[in-house]
Design an enzyme around this catalytic site. Structure first.
Site, PDB file in Angstrom:
ATOM      1  N   ALA A 135      12.886  -8.946   1.026  1.00 46.31           N
ATOM      2  CA  ALA A 135      13.585 -10.275   0.988  1.00 46.31           C
ATOM      3  C   ALA A 135      14.398 -10.507   2.403  1.00 46.31           C
ATOM      4  O   ALA A 135      14.932  -9.396   2.677  1.00 46.31           O
ATOM      5  CB  ALA A 135      14.441 -10.817  -0.060  1.00 46.31           C
ATOM      6  N   GLY A 157      11.584  -6.214  -1.811  1.00 50.36           N
ATOM      7  CA  GLY A 157      10.829  -7.377  -2.381  1.00 50.36           C
ATOM      8  C   GLY A 157       9.297  -7.317  -1.767  1.00 50.36           C
ATOM      9  O   GLY A 157       8.417  -7.813  -2.561  1.00 50.36           O
ATOM     10  N   GLU A 216       7.844  -5.075  -4.470  1.00 48.36           N
ATOM     11  CA  GLU A 216       7.640  -6.116  -5.679  1.00 48.36           C
ATOM     12  C   GLU A 216       6.482  -7.116  -5.481  1.00 48.36           C
ATOM     13  O   GLU A 216       5.960  -7.033  -6.647  1.00 48.36           O
ATOM     14  CB  GLU A 216       9.120  -6.563  -5.833  1.00 48.36           C
ATOM     15  CG  GLU A 216      10.291  -5.645  -6.265  1.00 48.36           C
ATOM     16  CD  GLU A 216      11.696  -6.395  -6.379  1.00 48.36           C
ATOM     17  OE1 GLU A 216      11.853  -6.781  -5.305  1.00 48.36           O
ATOM     18  OE2 GLU A 216      12.053  -6.032  -7.386  1.00 48.36           O
ATOM     19  N   GLU A 258      16.707  -1.061  -1.720  1.00 50.36           N
ATOM     20  CA  GLU A 258      17.766  -1.935  -2.071  1.00 50.36           C
ATOM     21  C   GLU A 258      19.147  -1.377  -2.017  1.00 50.36           C
ATOM     22  O   GLU A 258      20.160  -1.738  -1.736  1.00 50.36           O
ATOM     23  CB  GLU A 258      17.606  -2.780  -3.148  1.00 50.36           C
ATOM     24  CG  GLU A 258      16.711  -4.058  -3.067  1.00 50.36           C
ATOM     25  CD  GLU A 258      15.269  -3.381  -3.523  1.00 50.36           C
ATOM     26  OE1 GLU A 258      14.878  -2.205  -3.683  1.00 50.36           O
ATOM     27  OE2 GLU A 258      14.433  -4.187  -3.723  1.00 50.36           O
TER      28      GLU A 258
HETATM   29  N1  DAK Z   1      15.403  -8.877   6.294  1.00 51.74           N
HETATM   30  C1  DAK Z   1      15.709  -9.445   7.478  1.00 51.74           C
HETATM   31  N2  DAK Z   1      15.272  -9.145   8.723  1.00 51.74           N
HETATM   32  C2  DAK Z   1      14.450  -8.061   8.574  1.00 51.74           C
HETATM   33  C3  DAK Z   1      14.437  -7.229   7.529  1.00 51.74           C
HETATM   34  C4  DAK Z   1      14.865  -7.635   6.342  1.00 51.74           C
HETATM   35  N3  DAK Z   1      14.621  -7.131   4.942  1.00 51.74           N
HETATM   36  N4  DAK Z   1      13.556  -6.163   7.586  1.00 51.74           N
HETATM   37  C5  DAK Z   1      13.573  -6.030   8.998  1.00 51.74           C
HETATM   38  N5  DAK Z   1      14.161  -7.140   9.743  1.00 51.74           N
HETATM   39  C6  DAK Z   1      14.175  -7.471  11.021  1.00 51.74           C
HETATM   40  C7  DAK Z   1      15.044  -6.619  11.708  1.00 51.74           C
HETATM   41  O1  DAK Z   1      16.315  -7.490  11.602  1.00 51.74           O
HETATM   42  C8  DAK Z   1      14.558  -6.767  13.064  1.00 51.74           C
HETATM   43  O2  DAK Z   1      15.247  -7.978  13.494  1.00 51.74           O
HETATM   44  P1  DAK Z   1      15.870  -8.176  15.154  1.00 51.74           P
HETATM   45  O3  DAK Z   1      17.028  -7.307  14.768  1.00 51.74           O
HETATM   46  O4  DAK Z   1      14.878  -7.812  16.196  1.00 51.74           O
HETATM   47  O5  DAK Z   1      15.930  -9.669  15.347  1.00 51.74           O
HETATM   48  C9  DAK Z   1      13.095  -6.726  12.775  1.00 51.74           C
HETATM   49  O6  DAK Z   1      12.975  -7.203  11.835  1.00 51.74           O
HETATM   50  C10 DAK Z   1      12.774  -5.295  13.246  1.00 51.74           C
HETATM   51  O7  DAK Z   1      13.362  -4.592  12.373  1.00 51.74           O
HETATM   52  P2  DAK Z   1      13.781  -3.136  12.918  1.00 51.74           P
HETATM   53  O8  DAK Z   1      14.325  -3.161  14.271  1.00 51.74           O
HETATM   54  O9  DAK Z   1      14.831  -2.657  11.914  1.00 51.74           O
HETATM   55  O10 DAK Z   1      12.502  -2.276  12.926  1.00 51.74           O
HETATM   56  P3  DAK Z   1      12.702  -0.531  12.700  1.00 51.74           P
HETATM   57  O11 DAK Z   1      11.010  -0.197  12.865  1.00 51.74           O
HETATM   58  O12 DAK Z   1      13.574   0.079  13.444  1.00 51.74           O
HETATM   59  O13 DAK Z   1      12.695  -0.274  11.012  1.00 51.74           O
HETATM   60  C11 DAK Z   1      12.642  -0.804   8.786  1.00 51.74           C
HETATM   61  C12 DAK Z   1      11.997  -0.985  10.069  1.00 51.74           C
HETATM   62  C13 DAK Z   1      11.782  -1.568   7.668  1.00 51.74           C
HETATM   63  C14 DAK Z   1      13.005   0.718   8.188  1.00 51.74           C
HETATM   64  C15 DAK Z   1      13.939  -1.482   8.687  1.00 51.74           C
HETATM   65  O14 DAK Z   1      13.596  -2.925   9.427  1.00 51.74           O
HETATM   66  C16 DAK Z   1      14.544  -1.681   7.355  1.00 51.74           C
HETATM   67  O15 DAK Z   1      15.124  -0.877   6.818  1.00 51.74           O
HETATM   68  N6  DAK Z   1      14.596  -2.952   6.937  1.00 51.74           N
HETATM   69  C17 DAK Z   1      15.300  -3.380   5.729  1.00 51.74           C
HETATM   70  C18 DAK Z   1      14.470  -2.982   4.341  1.00 51.74           C
HETATM   71  C19 DAK Z   1      15.040  -3.269   3.051  1.00 51.74           C
HETATM   72  O16 DAK Z   1      16.351  -3.058   2.897  1.00 51.74           O
HETATM   73  N7  DAK Z   1      14.443  -4.327   2.341  1.00 51.74           N
HETATM   74  C20 DAK Z   1      15.064  -4.563   1.123  1.00 51.74           C
HETATM   75  C21 DAK Z   1      15.814  -5.932   1.549  1.00 51.74           C
HETATM   76  S1  DAK Z   1      16.510  -6.530  -0.135  1.00 51.74           S
HETATM   77  C22 DAK Z   1      14.801 -11.585  -5.817  1.00 51.74           C
HETATM   78  C23 DAK Z   1      13.422 -11.393  -5.083  1.00 51.74           C
HETATM   79  C24 DAK Z   1      13.579 -10.556  -4.159  1.00 51.74           C
HETATM   80  C25 DAK Z   1      14.644  -9.594  -3.855  1.00 51.74           C
HETATM   81  C26 DAK Z   1      15.764  -9.887  -4.634  1.00 51.74           C
HETATM   82  C27 DAK Z   1      15.578 -10.713  -5.737  1.00 51.74           C
HETATM   83  N8  DAK Z   1      14.570 -12.527  -6.946  1.00 51.74           N
HETATM   84  C28 DAK Z   1      13.788 -13.135  -7.602  1.00 51.74           C
HETATM   85  C29 DAK Z   1      15.967 -12.489  -7.835  1.00 51.74           C
HETATM   86  C30 DAK Z   1      14.299  -8.668  -2.719  1.00 51.74           C
HETATM   87  C31 DAK Z   1      15.408  -7.843  -2.091  1.00 51.74           C
HETATM   88  C32 DAK Z   1      15.220  -7.005  -1.081  1.00 51.74           C
HETATM   89  O17 DAK Z   1      13.973  -6.993  -0.740  1.00 51.74           O
END
Ligand code: DAK
Length: 258
Positions: A66, A109, A112, A132
């Site tokens: 997400a 997400g 998921e 998360e």
């Molecule tokens: N959200 C927003 N932007 C994201 C992102 C994310 N999840 N993942 C990556 N980006 C963006 C980065 O901010 C960056 O943007 P700029 O800084 O260039 O503007 C760009 O994508 C490239 O990312 P990185 O520079 O970080 O790229 P790397 O290759 O160094 O790293 C990575 C890749 C995938 C390891 C890293 O980007 C990362 O750790 N991303 C976050 C992963 C994460 O924590 N995902 C979980 C998010 S929480 C629900 C529904 C859904 C959910 C919850 C509830 N309901 C229905 C109730 C879901 C929650 C989640 O998914």
């Protein structure tokens, strides 16, 4: 196909390929992207000519979760009033099979979303995880439940508590991924499988998806009732008559979807 669309749909024969199209943000699932995705899935589900959906994020990433930037200032009431859980559930309500073709990260997400699909194919470089915990929350779109059912409680617990990723190969070994393919053949394999399923009688495919889904979502007793109900219902279709007649007449069946 315009570059500004967050989700692209391409229809070929009986197959709709839906592609998440926000590569610069690693297909982070913003509310806008989710709205477009739900509209694309529902349109394909409502279109009688489409029998199977393929959901992909392109060759490099599936979805990194997400959109954290869109979520950071949220509140419980905002999330509740925005109905986000109900929105995500609409993907799961699709009656037709969805094949996820995962080309890279499927995180949070994104993982998921892949698990809301019915079959998961992954390229050799794909990675799966529920990170998360690293940002102070837990999976919220089914991760704690579906991952646990898919790979077992001990593996799911470790992945969710550490937030670490697993490779496509490990995910396949754990039973989360059906097949791992070289990156260049991922979409070809997804299409081959989609075509195979699309050649089967569509009402039986739907009833089978429905019954198998119940296996993970209800008790054995209820699941067996659903299976029986769906089995009986198929005797109202022409394809059941044609399938059985063709077997007896030793010829190939010609299914019409009726
Ligand atoms: N959200 C927003 N932007 C994201 C992102 C994310 N999840 N993942 C990556 N980006 C963006 C980065 O901010 C960056 O943007 P700029 O800084 O260039 O503007 C760009 O994508 C490239 O990312 P990185 O520079 O970080 O790229 P790397 O290759 O160094 O790293 C990575 C890749 C995938 C390891 C890293 O980007 C990362 O750790 N991303 C976050 C992963 C994460 O924590 N995902 C979980 C998010 S929480 C629900 C529904 C859904 C959910 C919850 C509830 N309901 C229905 C109730 C879901 C929650 C989640 O998914």
């Amino acid at each position: 196909m315009s570059d500004e669309r967050l989700v692209l749909t391409e229809v070929s024969g009986h197959i709709a390929t839906i592609t998440l199209n926000r590569p610069k943000a690693l297909n982070a699932l913003s509310p806008e992207l989710m709205d477009e995705l739900i509209a694309a899935v529902e349109a394909a589900d409502a279109d009688d000519s489409i029998r199977v959906l393929i959901l992909t994020g392109g060759p490099k990433v599936f979805a990194a979760g997400a959109d954290i930037k869109a979520m950071i200032e949220s509140s419980p009431m905002k999330m509740h009033a925005g109905g986000i859980i109900a929105k995500w559930d609409r993907i799961r309500s699709c009656a037709k099979p969805i094949i996820a073709a995962v080309g890279g990260y499927a995180l949070g997400g994104g993982c998921e979303l892949a698990m809301m699909c019915d079959i998961i194919l992954a390229s050799e470089s794909a990675q799966f995880g529920q990170p998360e915990i690293n940002i102070g929350v837990i999976p919220g779109a089914g991760g704690t439940q579906r991952l646990t059912r898919a790979i077992g409680p001990y593996r799911a617990m470790e992945l969710i508590l550490t937030g670490e990723m697993i490779s496509a190969q490990e995910a396949a070994r754990y039973g989360l991924v059906n097949h791992v393919c070289p990156a260049e053949s991922l979409m070809g394999e997804a299409r081959r499988l989609a075509e195979k399923i699309a050649s089967r009688p569509p009402m039986a495919v739907r009833m089978a998806k429905d019954a198998v889904r119940y296996a993970a979502e209800t008790t054995l007793r209820e699941g067996l009732e659903i299976e029986k109900r769906n089995f009986y219902m198929l005797f109202d279709t022409q394809d059941q008559k044609e399938g059985m007649r063709a077997f007896i007449e030793k010829r190939k069946p010609e299914f019409t979807g009726e």
